[in-house]
Design a protein around this motif. Structure first.
Motif, PDB file in Angstrom:
ATOM      1  N   TYR A 123      31.376  48.755  34.162  1.00  0.00           N
ATOM      2  CA  TYR A 123      32.708  48.924  34.687  1.00  0.00           C
ATOM      3  C   TYR A 123      33.359  50.163  33.982  1.00  0.00           C
ATOM      4  CZ  TYR A 123      37.268  47.641  36.460  1.00  0.00           C
ATOM      5  OH  TYR A 123      38.379  47.578  37.133  1.00  0.00           O
ATOM      6  N   ASP A 173      36.621  51.194  32.567  1.00  0.00           N
ATOM      7  CA  ASP A 173      37.965  50.773  32.616  1.00  0.00           C
ATOM      8  C   ASP A 173      38.875  52.067  33.010  1.00  0.00           C
ATOM      9  OD1 ASP A 173      37.932  47.928  31.941  1.00  0.00           O
ATOM     10  OD2 ASP A 173      37.125  48.672  29.992  1.00  0.00           O
ATOM     11  N   GLU A 198      38.649  52.480  36.772  1.00  0.00           N
ATOM     12  CA  GLU A 198      38.559  50.877  37.410  1.00  0.00           C
ATOM     13  C   GLU A 198      37.461  51.199  38.638  1.00  0.00           C
ATOM     14  OE1 GLU A 198      42.610  49.711  38.691  1.00  0.00           O
ATOM     15  OE2 GLU A 198      42.711  48.863  36.769  1.00  0.00           O
ATOM     16  N   ALA A 241      33.669  40.567  35.428  1.00  0.00           N
ATOM     17  CA  ALA A 241      35.188  40.355  34.883  1.00  0.00           C
ATOM     18  C   ALA A 241      35.807  41.451  35.213  1.00  0.00           C
ATOM     19  CB  ALA A 241      34.910  40.244  33.436  1.00  0.00           C
ATOM     20  N   GLY A 242      35.427  42.737  35.475  1.00  0.00           N
ATOM     21  CA  GLY A 242      36.550  43.866  35.691  1.00  0.00           C
ATOM     22  C   GLY A 242      36.787  43.733  37.257  1.00  0.00           C
ATOM     23  N   ASP A 279      37.046  40.874  38.891  1.00  0.00           N
ATOM     24  CA  ASP A 279      37.881  39.843  39.013  1.00  0.00           C
ATOM     25  C   ASP A 279      39.528  40.357  38.501  1.00  0.00           C
ATOM     26  OD1 ASP A 279      36.920  37.372  39.855  1.00  0.00           O
ATOM     27  OD2 ASP A 279      35.985  36.706  38.170  1.00  0.00           O
ATOM     28  N   ASN A 280      39.453  40.942  37.528  1.00  0.00           N
ATOM     29  CA  ASN A 280      40.784  41.506  37.057  1.00  0.00           C
ATOM     30  C   ASN A 280      41.488  42.275  38.049  1.00  0.00           C
ATOM     31  OD1 ASN A 280      42.543  41.882  34.782  1.00  0.00           O
ATOM     32  ND2 ASN A 280      41.902  43.948  34.818  1.00  0.00           N
ATOM     33  N   ASP A 281      40.575  43.331  38.781  1.00  0.00           N
ATOM     34  CA  ASP A 281      41.133  44.200  39.563  1.00  0.00           C
ATOM     35  C   ASP A 281      41.494  43.350  40.955  1.00  0.00           C
ATOM     36  OD1 ASP A 281      40.590  46.318  38.254  1.00  0.00           O
ATOM     37  OD2 ASP A 281      39.160  47.187  39.837  1.00  0.00           O
ATOM     38  N   GLU A 287      42.682  40.193  40.674  1.00  0.00           N
ATOM     39  CA  GLU A 287      44.049  39.546  40.630  1.00  0.00           C
ATOM     40  C   GLU A 287      45.010  40.571  40.589  1.00  0.00           C
ATOM     41  OE1 GLU A 287      43.558  37.261  36.913  1.00  0.00           O
ATOM     42  OE2 GLU A 287      41.731  36.247  38.036  1.00  0.00           O
ATOM     43  N   GLU A 288      44.863  41.654  40.016  1.00  0.00           N
ATOM     44  CA  GLU A 288      45.871  42.576  40.177  1.00  0.00           C
ATOM     45  C   GLU A 288      46.647  42.687  41.622  1.00  0.00           C
ATOM     46  OE1 GLU A 288      44.478  45.422  36.258  1.00  0.00           O
ATOM     47  OE2 GLU A 288      45.453  46.578  38.218  1.00  0.00           O
ATOM     48  N   ASP A 291      48.442  40.245  43.023  1.00  0.00           N
ATOM     49  CA  ASP A 291      49.953  40.392  42.550  1.00  0.00           C
ATOM     50  C   ASP A 291      50.492  41.436  43.231  1.00  0.00           C
ATOM     51  OD1 ASP A 291      49.809  38.567  40.336  1.00  0.00           O
ATOM     52  OD2 ASP A 291      51.022  40.193  39.237  1.00  0.00           O
ATOM     53  N   GLN A 301      33.650  36.792  45.430  1.00  0.00           N
ATOM     54  CA  GLN A 301      34.487  37.733  45.271  1.00  0.00           C
ATOM     55  C   GLN A 301      34.599  38.668  46.946  1.00  0.00           C
ATOM     56  OE1 GLN A 301      33.004  40.190  42.058  1.00  0.00           O
ATOM     57  NE2 GLN A 301      34.473  39.105  40.707  1.00  0.00           N
TER      58      GLN A 301
END
Lengths: 323, 323, 323, 323, 323
Positions: free
Chosen positions: A89, A91, A94, A159-160, A162-164, A166-167, A170, A240
C-alpha cells in the motif's frame, strides 16, 4: 540483479556474504544441503545463467522473464515453479502497488525472482537463518518463509483499503464532495487485489495437505497457518468489494436526496422574489380609478407589504425546512 | 480453400510446398507419420473430400460446416474433434472480431478448418516445423501449437479492451461526453469474449491431465502452460466485466452530480435576472407620491442599484460554487 | 485474567472455587479426568504459563494472542484449536459488537480464551456442571457447551437486526427522513456478522459427523443441533442481506417519487403566481385607447379576476393532486 | 387426439397409415419391434386407453395429463418418463410460446404426448423413417429424434430474442421512445426460456454417458450432439439475460442524460425570454428624468436591443450545445 | 390440542374415532401396526405425554416446542425427526402466512405436530385411509402423505404471488400509482418463501434415493414425485425473485421517464405564460414616441397578438408531444 546467493547445510548458512551462482550449484552437488538464490528483476542473461546452473525447465524460465503471471504452483517432475503476487500500500498515492515473486524449488535449490518493490525477501531470509530448526526442513522451509512474508504483507494493504473505505464513507455521508471517482478506483484496486490473493488459496491448500513431497508434518502446520491468513485476507477483500458496491448505491441515493434539497431551496427563493414582483405589478396597472394611488401613505405601505411578504415566505420556508 | 497440406514423418516435413489430399492420406497409410491439412472456410465439396480421405465422423463434419459452435473437445473412438473460438481486436473499429477453428485429430492426421480472419495458423505451422523435437510427438504437438496460437492471440484482445476501458474511464470522469452507449457495447463484447474463452478451460484441463491418449509427459507440460494462459485471460475478462458494471453505476452517479450542477447554475442565473426585474417593477408602480421619482439622480441610481444587485449575486453564486 | 480453573473427573467438578493452573494440570496427569481453564483477555504471561502447563502448540498460542482470527477448527496431532466469533447486540448504540473465543482442546484439558464482552462462558459452565451425564463425555462436552452458548447468543443479534430493518422500512415508506446512512451501516454490520457465522458451519459439520475423535454418538446429536441452529442463523443473515439490498433500491425509487411530487407542487405554485402577474401586465400597457381603464368598476374587477384565477388554479392543481 | 400410431420392426415401419393402439401393442408382443404412438393434447380417456395398452405407471400418467411439468427424465423400472419443454417464437406478437412434450419409453414402445403448438413431431418421425439405420436402435432412436427436434426448435427462438434485443438497443440509443416495458417483458421471456432449457441439460448428459440401457455407442454420440446444442442455447440465453440487465442500466443512464438535455434546453429558452422582459421593465419605470424616454429613436432602439439580446443568447446557447 | 390418534394395522384403521395416546402406544407394542397421532399447537404437557408414551428424543421434543425451525430431516437411531414449513396465501390480506409441521417417525408411530393454520392434515389422513394399499407401507406412507400435502399446498401460494406480480406490472406500466412499497413487500415474502421451500429439497432427495430404511421402491417413486413438485416450486420462486428485482429497476426507469414528461409539460406551460407577459411588458414602457400607443386599433391588436402567441405555443408543444 542478484541480491543474495548462499549455500545452506546442516540447518545453517555455510558462509558469510553471497557466493557465485556456479559455486553454489557445485557445493550442493558435492556437499549436500541446498542453495538459495535471490534475484531482483534479473536480466535475461542472469536468468539463463541460473537456469543452466540448476537445470530449470524452459517453460518456467520463460514465464519468469515477464512479470504478469497469475499465482500458481506447477510441478515439473519433482521440481516446483511457484508464482506469488505481492502487494504494497503506497501511503503517499493511496494506491496499491502490485509485484510478483517467482520461485523455482528443487531438492537442493530455491531460486527466488522478485519483480516490483513489494515484499522484500531479506527479512524472510534473516528470520529463517536465525531460526535454525526450520532450515533443517530444506527448500520447503524457504518456500514457507517466502510465502509467509508475502501473505503477511497483504495485511497492511487490507488495512490501507479499510482506511480509504472509511474516509469515503465520511465524505459521502457528510456530502462534502463527490466521491464517485474515488469509490470507483478503490473498487478497481480491490478487484485486482482479489485476483492476486484468491488463486493462491488452492496451491496453499495443496501444500498444507502435503500434496508436495519434502513437506514434513511440522511444516504442513506452518503452511496451514499461512493458508488460514490468506483465507482471512480473501474474506476481508470480498467484504470490501461488497461494501464498495453498497457505497456506490448509497451514493446514488444521497445524490437524489441532495437534489431534492437543492430544488426545494431554489423554489423557495423563487417564490420569495415572485410574490413581491406580483404585488408591484398590481399597482403598475394604469386604471383611472385606483384610489390608493393618490394617497400619501400608499407607496410606503406597498413597500412594507412587499417586505412583509418576503419575510413571511422566508420564515415559512425555513419552518418547513426548505431553506 | 485448402491453405496447406503436408506429410510429416520422423519429426520433419517430408516435402516442400503442399501436396494433394489423397496423396497425403495415402502416404500416411504407407510410410507412417501424419498429415496436417489446413483449410480456410472450405466449400462443402472440399470438406467432404477431406472427410472421405481420412474417414471423419459425419456429425463432426456437419458441425464443421457451420461456424457457430461452442468451444469443445469431443472424442470419437480415439479420434478427436476440437472447436476453438478465435478473437482479434480490430483497432480501426475498436471492436472484437470472432472466428472459429475446428480440428479433426486422428492418430495419423490433423485437419484444421478455420472460419474468420483471426488466428492465422501459418505461423504456428512454421514454428513447429522449425522446432523438430516437438513434431516427434505427432498430431498432439500440432494440436498444442494451434491451441497455443489461439490463446496467445487472446492477449492483444484483452489489452485492447483494457485500453478501451481506460478511455471510457477518462471520458466519464472528465465528463466530456455521454459514454453510456460505448460502455454498453464494450460490455456486450466482453460477455461474448467470455463465452469464447471460458468453455475452453475444461478441455484444456483434460489435455493437461493426460485424459487423451497420445499426449506425452512433455507435451502435457506444454498444455498446462496454455491452460494457465487461458485461465489468466479468463480471470482478466471477469475483472473487466465487473469493472464495466461498476463503470455503468459510477456513470449514473456522475450524471446525478452533473444534473445537480446544471440545476444550481441555472438557478443562479435565474436569480441574477429576477432580482433587478423586481427592482424595476417597484418604480413601475403608479403611486402619486413616490418622491424619488422626481429626483434627477433617481434613475441613474436605480440603474446602479440593479447593477450592484447583479454583480453581488454573481459573486455570491461564484463563491458558493454554483456558477 | 484467569476467570475459572477447575478439575473435572467422574462427571463432576472435583472441588469448590478455582484452583491453580499448575495444580489442575498435575491432577489430570495423576488422577484422570480433565481440566477446564477459562481466561479473559489474558496477558502474554498468563497465556504462556497455561501453554507450558498443558503443552500447547506455539502457532496456536500465537493466534490466541491477537483477537482477529476467522472462525476455524484446527487439528494438532489429536489436540484441537478452535476459534469462534461471538456477537452481541448493543441496544443502546443499536450496533453489533463482536468478540472472539479461542479453545484449546486436548484429551485432558479445555482452555477457553475469551476476547470481548459477548458470550460470557460462566452460564455454560454452570449448565454443564448441573447436567452430570454430559460431563462424562469429557472435553468434547465442554466444547459443545461453549459452542452452543456462542450460537445461542447469535439469536438476539439477528432479532436486533430484524428490528432495525423494520424500523428502516417504516422510515422509508413513511418518507419521514433520509435513511440511506442507516441502511448502509446496517448492511455493513450484516456483512460482518455473516463473516462471523458462515465459516463456522464447516467445523460444526465435521464435529457433527464425528470427524474428530472423542465425540460420542450422543454428543454428535448435540453438535447436529448446534449446527442446525447456526445454519438457521446463517440463512436469516443471508435474507437480511438481500432485503437490505432491496431496501436501498426501493429507497432510490421513493426518492424519485418524492422528487416528482416536489416538482409538481412547485410548478403548481409557480403557475398560481404567474397567471395574475400576467393579467396585471396587460393593464400595465400604455395604450391610449384602453376603454376599461377609465371605468370606475375596472380596478376592482381586475383584482377579482386575479383572485378568481388564483383560486381556480389552486383548485385545479388540488384536483389533479399536484398540491 | 391420436396423431399417428405405428409399428416398427427390422428398422422400418410395418404398415402404411396409422393403426389401432390395441393392435400396435399386440403386434409388439407378438412380432417384436416397437410401437410409436403420437398424441396431441389427448383426452383423459385416450391417455388411459394408451396407459392400459402399454402398462404405463400411474404417477407418470397423472403428470402427462396436466401440462405444467419441469423438464426431467424419470426411470420406472426400465421404462422412462421424459418431459421436454418446447418453445416457438411467434413473429406476429414478438412473443415466445411454450409447450410441452411428454415421452413414455419402454423396451417396445414410445408414446409421445404433445401439449401446445411448438415442435410438431411429424418431421422427426419422417426423418427417422427415411433413415433406416437409426431405427434399428429401437425406442432410444425415437427419443433422440424427438429431443433433437425440440432442441433444434430452440434456435429460432434464440434468434428471435436476439433480434428483439438489437431492436431494443436501437430504440434506446437513438432515444426514439421509452423501451422500459419492452425490455422488462423481454427479460421475463428470457427467464422463462432459461427455465425450459436449463433443467434439460442433466438428463441429456445422463443419456450421453449411457446411464440408460438401450442407448448404444453410436446413439450416445448423437445424444452428445444434442446435449452440445442445448448447452450452446443455454449459454446464449445466459448472455441475453445479462445483456438485458445491462440494457436496463444503460437505459437508466440515458434517461439521466436526456433529462439533463431537457433541463438545459428549457433553461436556455427561459433566459431568452427573461432578458428582454427585464429590459422592458427598465423603461417601464416612472422616473421623471429618464432623458432617453423623450427621444424619437429610443423606442426602436429599445426594440432592437431586445432583439439583439434574444439573438445573442440564442447563438450562445446553440454554441454551448444547450439548444 | 390432540386432533386425532389412531392405530393402523393390516393396511387399515383399527377403530372409529380417536383413542387415548397411551392405548395407541400399547396396541402397537402388542398387536403390531403403527400409531398416528396428530397434534395442533400442543401444550408442553401434551407433548411430554406423547414423548414419554413413544420414547422420543429430548432434543427433538425441545425443537418441536417452539415453532421457528428450518426445514430438515434428522435421524435418531432409526427414528426420524422431520420439520416442514407450511405456507398459505391469505387472499384477503394478499399476504403469505407461514406455519410448521414437525414429524416424529418411528417404526411403529408417526406423531405430527402442526403450528399455524396452513396445511391441515385431516385430508391427508382421509386420503391415505381410503387408499389401503399405501397404508401397508407403514409410517413412511404417512410421511409421504403429509409431505405431499404440504408441497401441494405451496402451489396456490406461488399462484397468488404470480397474480400479485402481474398486478404490480400493470400498475407500473400504466403508471397509475407508486408501487415501490408493494414490490418491496412482495419481494420480502418471496425471500421468506424461498427459505421455506429450498432446505426441503435435500431431505426429499435423500428420501427419494432410499437413504432412510422402511421406504420401499414404490414409495420412493412417490417421494420422487413430491421432490419433483418441490423443485418446480423452488424454480418458480427463483424466477419470481429475479422478476421482482427487474421490476424494481424498471420502476426506477419509469420514474425517470415520468419525471422527464412532467418537466416538459411544466416548461411548456411556463413558456405559454412567459411570452405574452413579455409582449405586455413592451407596451408598458414609457417612451414618448411609441406611435402605436395612440392608435385606436392598437390595444385590441395587442390582445389578439398575445392570444395568437398562446395558441401557437400550445399547438407547437402539443405537436412535439410536450403537452
Amino acid at each position: 540483479m542478484i541480491v543474495d546467493c548462499a549455500h545452506y547445510a546442516d540447518g545453517k548458512r555455510q558462509h558469510k556474504g553471497p557466493i557465485e551462482i556456479g559455486e553454489a550449484a557445485g557445493r550442493c552437488n558435492g556437499a549436500g544441503g541446498f542453495a538459495w538464490v535471490g534475484l531482483k528483476e534479473p536480466s535475461k542473461d542472469e536468468l539463463e545463467q541460473v537456469g543452466k546452473a540448476f537445470g530449470l525447465h524452459d517453460l518456467a524460465l520463460e514465464d519468469a522473464m515477464n512479470a504478469h503471471q497469475r499465482p500458481k504452483l506447477e510441478d515439473y517432475d519433482g521440481s516446483l515453479f511457484i508464482v506469488l503476487r505481492t502487494a504494497r500500500y503506497d501511503d503517499a498515492k493511496e494506491e496499491v502497488e502490485f509485484g510478483e515473486i517467482h520461485l523455482f524449488v528443487g531438492s537442493d535449490y530455491v531460486i527466488a525472482v522478485r519483480h516490483g518493490e513489494a515484499s522484500e525477501l531479506g527479512p524472510a531470509r534473516k528470520r529463517l537463518e536465525e531460526h535454525e530448526g526450520l532450515l533443517d526442513a530444506g527448500p520447503a522451509a524457504v518456500v514457507w518463509a517466502i510465502v509467509d512474508k508475502v501473505v503477511d504483507d497483504y495485511a497492511p494493504v487490507v488495512a490501507g483499503i479499510d482506511n480509504d473505505l472509511e474516509e469515503v464513507e465520511d465524505e459521502i455521508f457528510r456530502q462534502s464532495s463527490d466521491s464517485t471517482q474515488r469509490i470507483y478506483f478503490l473498487k478497481r484496486e480491490v478487484i485486482e487485489f482479489h485476483r492476486a490473493v484468491s488463486p493462491l488459496l488452492a496451491p496453499l491448500e495443496s501444500l498444507q495437505h502435503g500434496a508436495q513431497p519434502g513437506v514434513g508434518d511440522e511444516l504442513r502446520r506452518y503452511f496451514r497457518d499461512v493458508h488460514d491468513h490468506a483465507r482471512r485476507i480473501d474474506e476481508q477483500v470480498s467484504s470490501q468489494r461488497e461494501l464498495l458496491t453498497s457505497i456506490l448505491e448509497a451514493n446514488l441515493a444521497l445524490l437524489g436526496v441532495q437534489q431534492n434539497e437543492v430544488i426545494r431551496g431554489i423554489s423557495a427563493w423563487a417564490a420569495i422574489i415572485a410574490v413581491p414582483t406580483f404585488i408591484a405589478s398590481i399597482w403598475g396597472m394604469n386604471f383611472e380609478y385606483m384610489p390608493e394611488l393618490d394617497e400619501r401613505w400608499a407607496y410606503p405601505v406597498a413597500l412594507v407589504l412587499m417586505l412583509v411578504a418576503v419575510v413571511s415566505l422566508y420564515r415559512f420556508f425555513k419552518r418547513i425546512d426548505w431553506l
